[in-house]
Motif scaffolding. Structure first.
Motif, short mmCIF file in Angstrom:
data_model
loop_
_atom_site.label_atom_id
_atom_site.label_comp_id
_atom_site.label_asym_id
_atom_site.label_seq_id
_atom_site.Cartn_x
_atom_site.Cartn_y
_atom_site.Cartn_z
N THR A 96 0.81 -1.22 0.00
CA THR A 96 0.00 0.00 0.00
C THR A 96 0.84 1.27 0.00
O THR A 96 0.34 2.34 -0.35
CB THR A 96 -0.94 0.02 1.22
OG1 THR A 96 -0.15 -0.08 2.41
CG2 THR A 96 -1.93 -1.12 1.17
N THR A 97 2.09 1.19 0.41
CA THR A 97 2.91 2.40 0.46
C THR A 97 4.09 2.34 -0.49
O THR A 97 4.81 3.32 -0.64
CB THR A 97 3.43 2.67 1.88
OG1 THR A 97 4.24 1.57 2.29
CG2 THR A 97 2.28 2.86 2.86
N LEU A 98 4.34 1.20 -1.08
CA LEU A 98 5.45 1.03 -2.02
C LEU A 98 4.95 0.27 -3.24
O LEU A 98 4.09 -0.61 -3.11
CB LEU A 98 6.60 0.25 -1.37
CG LEU A 98 7.37 0.96 -0.25
CD1 LEU A 98 8.16 -0.06 0.58
CD2 LEU A 98 8.31 2.01 -0.84
N ASP A 99 5.51 0.58 -4.40
CA ASP A 99 5.21 -0.14 -5.63
C ASP A 99 6.37 -1.10 -5.89
O ASP A 99 7.47 -0.65 -6.25
CB ASP A 99 5.07 0.87 -6.77
CG ASP A 99 4.87 0.20 -8.13
OD1 ASP A 99 5.07 -1.03 -8.22
OD2 ASP A 99 4.54 0.91 -9.09
N PRO A 100 6.18 -2.40 -5.67
CA PRO A 100 7.31 -3.33 -5.74
C PRO A 100 8.03 -3.30 -7.09
O PRO A 100 9.27 -3.41 -7.14
CB PRO A 100 6.67 -4.70 -5.49
CG PRO A 100 5.37 -4.42 -4.84
CD PRO A 100 4.93 -3.06 -5.30
N ASP A 101 7.29 -3.17 -8.18
CA ASP A 101 7.95 -3.16 -9.50
C ASP A 101 8.84 -1.93 -9.64
O ASP A 101 9.96 -2.00 -10.14
CB ASP A 101 6.90 -3.18 -10.62
CG ASP A 101 6.18 -4.51 -10.68
OD1 ASP A 101 6.78 -5.52 -10.24
OD2 ASP A 101 5.03 -4.53 -11.13
N ARG A 102 8.31 -0.80 -9.20
CA ARG A 102 9.12 0.42 -9.28
C ARG A 102 10.32 0.33 -8.34
O ARG A 102 11.42 0.77 -8.69
CB ARG A 102 8.24 1.62 -8.92
CG ARG A 102 8.98 2.93 -8.96
CD ARG A 102 8.03 4.09 -8.71
NE ARG A 102 8.77 5.27 -8.31
CZ ARG A 102 8.19 6.40 -7.92
NH1 ARG A 102 6.88 6.50 -7.90
NH2 ARG A 102 8.92 7.43 -7.57
N VAL A 103 10.11 -0.21 -7.17
CA VAL A 103 11.21 -0.36 -6.21
C VAL A 103 12.33 -1.20 -6.83
O VAL A 103 13.52 -0.86 -6.74
CB VAL A 103 10.70 -1.00 -4.91
CG1 VAL A 103 11.85 -1.50 -4.04
CG2 VAL A 103 9.84 0.00 -4.13
N ARG A 104 11.96 -2.30 -7.49
CA ARG A 104 12.97 -3.18 -8.08
C ARG A 104 13.69 -2.48 -9.25
O ARG A 104 14.91 -2.53 -9.35
CB ARG A 104 12.32 -4.48 -8.55
CG ARG A 104 13.32 -5.49 -9.14
CD ARG A 104 12.64 -6.81 -9.52
NE ARG A 104 11.41 -6.61 -10.27
CZ ARG A 104 11.36 -6.25 -11.55
NH1 ARG A 104 12.47 -6.05 -12.23
NH2 ARG A 104 10.19 -6.10 -12.16
N ARG A 105 12.92 -1.79 -10.09
CA ARG A 105 13.55 -1.08 -11.22
C ARG A 105 14.49 0.01 -10.72
O ARG A 105 15.61 0.17 -11.24
CB ARG A 105 12.47 -0.47 -12.13
CG ARG A 105 11.73 -1.47 -12.99
CD ARG A 105 11.00 -0.75 -14.14
NE ARG A 105 10.12 0.31 -13.67
CZ ARG A 105 8.84 0.13 -13.30
NH1 ARG A 105 8.31 -1.08 -13.35
NH2 ARG A 105 8.11 1.14 -12.90
N ASP A 106 14.05 0.77 -9.76
CA ASP A 106 14.92 1.82 -9.21
C ASP A 106 16.19 1.23 -8.62
O ASP A 106 17.29 1.77 -8.79
CB ASP A 106 14.17 2.60 -8.12
CG ASP A 106 13.10 3.52 -8.68
OD1 ASP A 106 13.11 3.77 -9.91
OD2 ASP A 106 12.25 3.98 -7.89
N ALA A 107 16.03 0.11 -7.92
CA ALA A 107 17.20 -0.52 -7.29
C ALA A 107 18.18 -1.03 -8.35
O ALA A 107 19.40 -0.88 -8.20
CB ALA A 107 16.75 -1.65 -6.38
N GLU A 108 17.66 -1.62 -9.42
CA GLU A 108 18.54 -2.13 -10.47
C GLU A 108 19.31 -0.99 -11.13
O GLU A 108 20.51 -1.08 -11.38
CB GLU A 108 17.72 -2.91 -11.51
CG GLU A 108 17.22 -4.26 -10.96
CD GLU A 108 16.21 -4.94 -11.86
OE1 GLU A 108 15.86 -6.08 -11.56
OE2 GLU A 108 15.75 -4.30 -12.85
N ARG A 109 18.60 0.10 -11.42
CA ARG A 109 19.26 1.25 -12.05
C ARG A 109 20.31 1.85 -11.11
O ARG A 109 21.44 2.10 -11.52
CB ARG A 109 18.21 2.32 -12.39
CG ARG A 109 18.77 3.54 -13.12
CD ARG A 109 17.74 4.66 -13.20
NE ARG A 109 17.47 5.22 -11.88
CZ ARG A 109 16.27 5.18 -11.28
NH1 ARG A 109 15.24 4.61 -11.86
NH2 ARG A 109 16.11 5.71 -10.08
N GLU A 110 19.94 2.06 -9.88
CA GLU A 110 20.87 2.68 -8.94
C GLU A 110 22.04 1.76 -8.60
O GLU A 110 23.14 2.22 -8.34
CB GLU A 110 20.13 3.10 -7.67
CG GLU A 110 19.15 4.25 -7.86
CD GLU A 110 19.85 5.54 -8.28
OE1 GLU A 110 21.04 5.71 -7.98
OE2 GLU A 110 19.19 6.37 -8.92
#
Ligand SMILES: [Zn+2]
Length: 466
Positions: free
Chosen positions: A438-452
């Motif tokens: 509800t407070t985090l978007d798992p797909d976005r979290v994973r994509r951001d982590a991979e990029r960073e």
């Protein structure tokens, strides 16, 4: 910088009925019963027989929401007593089998390469993994720079946390980017305290986090003692993790770390130390006399070849204790079920006459873990008046059948998995439910982590061959 989605997501409901689950209350009586539980606002309003009367007092006579927990265990949210959110980004990138090499060759250079964006992505990835695995409260070590970013991620995530800025003002192999003067280290830690301590409606607490004895000067420990006393702050550190570390400590201060801390008056009820693998009897007695806390990190102790802590010896002395995964590069997962399973099995080797029971292991991650962080009056049990930090864990999976309900403690510690978690609730707010956050978007979290992570590896000069 990546941020949370949907400010309305996970909005607080005034009442939630958790119906027909098998409750493991983790209270002193060891209550286990298949009953209902009512949450009102951020607290547990009623349990079992008292639920109908509490429902009758509601204006509508009905809860705003019902969670069907049939076929599931309902227990206090899991508490992770020692973690490094900043290191989630380094998972799989630090495979040395020895603590000091692991720190000097990989972990510290990577931490020095963090930017605000990479740290936020790392913290969000860690929080997402923890929340999906039933964790409702963590004790995070932070890192040297940008710790306020971790505070912002924790604030937005809805998780309960104690966190601090890692303090390092000396040490062999410490990159220049992580070294600070004593004054600067303390001043910036106090700035984090001023901003976040007691924040997010009391969900957040700030600790002082002197990393370990080899990275902190005498003057720094003295300042930590002074500030922690003045501000009533937890002192979160590492203690007696590894034999080679112990030799280096002996060379540096001509004593063991525990005796050094005792002599400098650093030990006390606010002292929370991870690992404690190589403690001698007199050191355990010193820690117990000071009412200090030890946190068991079994998977990290295995993966870094450090050894096996004897938690029975801690408990025999009345030490408060918890359990945690430590950083993701040394396990390589933030999985409380994995830690509990290892803790139970290790105990059968190091304490064969009286190994930890499954219930005692689950206590490390619930009621005992709460007491370890000074939160025992607020969380850690399912009792009316406590904060509604609750996890619902499926008990119908093939790997739990056919006797899952016969001994829920054994099922949870030895058979259950993080993926069995159905619901994670903190202070009455659902953060995770059946794969959705509800407070985090798992797909976005994973994509951001991979990029960073790619950018961070390049900055650290550790680009992996593809
Ligand atoms: Zn650690």
């Amino acid at each position: 910088m990546p941020g949370p989605i949907g400010s309305q997501g996970g909005a607080l409901l005034s009442t939630t009925l958790i119906r027909s689950g098998t409750l493991l209350c983790m209270d002193a009586a060891g209550t286990v019963a298949t009953v209902d539980l009512l949450v009102r606002d951020d607290r547990i309003a009623a349990v079992g027989d008292r639920v109908p009367a509490a429902l009758a007092q509601l204006p509508s006579g009905r809860p705003d929401r019902t969670i069907d927990a049939s076929g599931a265990f309902v227990l206090p949210g899991l508490i992770h007593g020692h973690v490094h959110l900043c290191q989630t980004m380094f998972r799989g990138l630090a495979e040395q089998a020895d603590l000091l090499h692991w720190l000097r060759e990989s972990i510290w250079p990577f931490e020095a390469a963090h930017t605000e964006a990479s740290l936020a992505a790392s913290a969000q990835l860690g929080v997402a993994e923890l929340v999906a695995g039933g964790v409702t409260c963590i004790n995070d070590m932070g890192t040297v720079h940008h710790t306020e970013v971790i505070g912002e991620v924790l604030e937005a995530s809805g998780l309960r946390a104690v966190f601090g800025k890692a303090l390092m003002d000396q040490g062999e192999g410490v990159p220049a980017g992580l070294l600070e003067s004593t004054d600067r280290a303390i001043a910036s830690a106090v700035a984090v305290v001023d901003r976040f301590h007691g924040g997010a409606s009391g969900r957040l607490s700030v600790s002082l986090a002197p990393r370990f004895i080899l990275s902190c000067s005498h003057a720094l420990w003295d300042e930590v003692r002074r500030v922690s006393t003045d501000r009533d702050l937890i002192v979160h550190t590492h203690l007696s993790e590894n034999a080679g570390e112990g030799e280096a400590v002996q060379a540096a201060v001509a004593d063991t770390a525990t005796r050094y801390f005792s002599n400098r008056d650093v030990l006390g009820p606010r002292f929370v130390a991870a690992h404690g693998v190589w403690l001698e009897d007199d050191e355990l007695n010193m820690l117990a006399d000071a009412d200090a806390v030890l946190v068991h990190c079994p998977s990290a102790n295995f993966k870094l070849g450090s050894g096996m802590a004897n938690v029975r010896a801690w408990k025999e002395r009345g030490l408060r204790c918890g359990v945690g995964a430590d950083g993701p590069p040394c396990n390589n997962r933030l999985d409380t079920f994995h830690e509990m399973s290892l803790a139970a099995k290790i105990s059968r080797i190091v304490s064969p006459v009286r190994p930890l029971t499954a219930r005692e292991v689950l206590e490390l991650a619930t009621c005992e873990g709460a007491r370890a962080l000074g939160l025992g009056d607020r969380v850690g049990t399912l009792e009316a008046g406590k904060q509604a930090d609750i996890v619902v864990i499926d008990a119908t999976a093939l790997h739990q059948a056919p006797n899952a309900a016969d001994d829920p403690y054994t099922t949870l510690v030895h058979a259950s998995r993080a993926t069995d978690v159905r619901v994670t609730m903190v202070a009455g707010r659902v953060l995770y439910e059946n794969g959705s956050m509800t407070t985090l978007d798992p797909d976005r979290v994973r994509r951001d982590a991979e990029r960073e992570a790619r950018a961070l590896r390049a900055r650290a000069g550790k680009v992996k061959a593809t």
